[in-house]
Design a protein around this motif. Structure first.
Motif, PDB file in Angstrom:
ATOM      1  N   TYR A  38       0.820  -1.213   0.000  1.00 12.86           N
ATOM      2  CA  TYR A  38       0.000   0.000   0.000  1.00 12.86           C
ATOM      3  C   TYR A  38       0.853   1.262   0.000  1.00 12.86           C
ATOM      4  N   LEU A  39       1.974   1.232   0.718  1.00 11.24           N
ATOM      5  CA  LEU A  39       2.850   2.397   0.801  1.00 11.24           C
ATOM      6  C   LEU A  39       4.044   2.314  -0.160  1.00 11.24           C
ATOM      7  N   ASN A  40       4.037   1.315  -1.022  1.00  9.84           N
ATOM      8  CA  ASN A  40       5.100   1.153  -2.028  1.00  9.84           C
ATOM      9  C   ASN A  40       6.495   1.110  -1.403  1.00  9.84           C
ATOM     10  N   ILE A  41       6.612   0.363  -0.304  1.00 14.59           N
ATOM     11  CA  ILE A  41       7.901   0.324   0.404  1.00 14.59           C
ATOM     12  C   ILE A  41       8.986  -0.340  -0.443  1.00 14.59           C
ATOM     13  N   SER A  42       8.635  -1.391  -1.175  1.00 18.66           N
ATOM     14  CA  SER A  42       9.624  -2.068  -2.031  1.00 18.66           C
ATOM     15  C   SER A  42      10.200  -1.111  -3.069  1.00 18.66           C
ATOM     16  N   GLU A  43       9.312  -0.385  -3.745  1.00 23.52           N
ATOM     17  CA  GLU A  43       9.757   0.545  -4.781  1.00 23.52           C
ATOM     18  C   GLU A  43      10.622   1.670  -4.208  1.00 23.52           C
ATOM     19  N   LYS A  44      10.277   2.130  -3.017  1.00 24.44           N
ATOM     20  CA  LYS A  44      10.991   3.260  -2.419  1.00 24.44           C
ATOM     21  C   LYS A  44      12.343   2.859  -1.832  1.00 24.44           C
ATOM     22  N   THR A  45      12.486   1.580  -1.454  1.00 27.09           N
ATOM     23  CA  THR A  45      13.732   1.130  -0.831  1.00 27.09           C
ATOM     24  C   THR A  45      14.618   0.311  -1.772  1.00 27.09           C
ATOM     25  N   GLY A  46      14.034  -0.216  -2.840  1.00 28.48           N
ATOM     26  CA  GLY A  46      14.801  -1.073  -3.744  1.00 28.48           C
ATOM     27  C   GLY A  46      14.973  -2.480  -3.210  1.00 28.48           C
ATOM     28  N   MET A  47      14.229  -2.829  -2.158  1.00 23.40           N
ATOM     29  CA  MET A  47      14.300  -4.177  -1.584  1.00 23.40           C
ATOM     30  C   MET A  47      13.045  -4.958  -1.960  1.00 23.40           C
TER      31      MET A  47
END
Length: 197
Positions: A38-47
């Protein structure tokens, strides 16, 4: 003095449910797993999601009082200040557990006493307390969560170790502020649910 007993018992009940709900929410991992997407954590961290979950799970495991090992995240480095902050957080959770168990014992003793006296007013008081907290906090949280989040840290922590540098403590990149907002809203929702019950 006897007239104050229902008020005191109701406060103990509120302390129990509030501490229990905070502990429950901190350990309710599905909320974080949902926020990864929902918060696009993967996209923002590259993990990727698996790596994020592995590090998050290791952190939550560490924060539980029964976990006795040092904090070591699977793939993320941490500065001494970062580790020190999570030691402080763990100590807060230990205090919360003490509050939960102590207030539970006092609530049961008080409720049994009032029940035997056929004094059921504490039910209404408990409901009022549990309705009041969400109503008082929901609007400020939604209007300016950033300020409340900062103020909370300044009050609770005696140092500035909570001010993470993403370069030395990349764990902060997988813990966006909006996740903590969602956690706070869940806590208030559960407190309100107790009031309804």
């Amino acid at each position: 003095m006897r007239k104050l007993i229902p008020y005191i018992v109701s406060l103990f009940i509120m302390f129990f449910f509030l501490s229990f709900i905070i502990i429950f929410t901190a350990n309710f991992r599905p909320l974080y797993y949902f926020d990864i997407k929902y918060l696009n954590i993967s996209e923002k961290t590259g993990m990727d999601k698996k790596e994020i979950i592995a590090n998050y799970d290791a952190l939550i495991d560490y924060l539980n009082p029964g976990y006795k090992k040092d904090l070591n995240l699977p793939t993320l480095s941490m500065s001494p200040e970062g580790k020190s902050h999570f030691v402080d957080v763990k100590n807060i959770f230990i205090i919360l557990y003490y509050i939960m168990y102590t207030s539970l014992a006092l609530s049961l003793i008080g409720a049994i006493y009032l029940y035997r006296k056929k004094n059921y007013f504490f039910y209404r008081l408990t409901a009022i307390y549990h309705f009041s907290l969400p109503l008082l906090l929901i609007i400020p949280l939604l209007i300016d969560f950033d300020r409340i989040f900062t103020l909370f840290h300044k009050i609770v922590f005696t140092n500035k170790n909570w001010l993470f540098n993403p370069e030395t403590d990349p764990v902060i990149t997988i813990l966006p502020e909006r996740f903590f907002l969602h956690s706070a809203l869940l806590i208030l929702l559960l407190v309100l649910a107790v009031g309804i019950l």
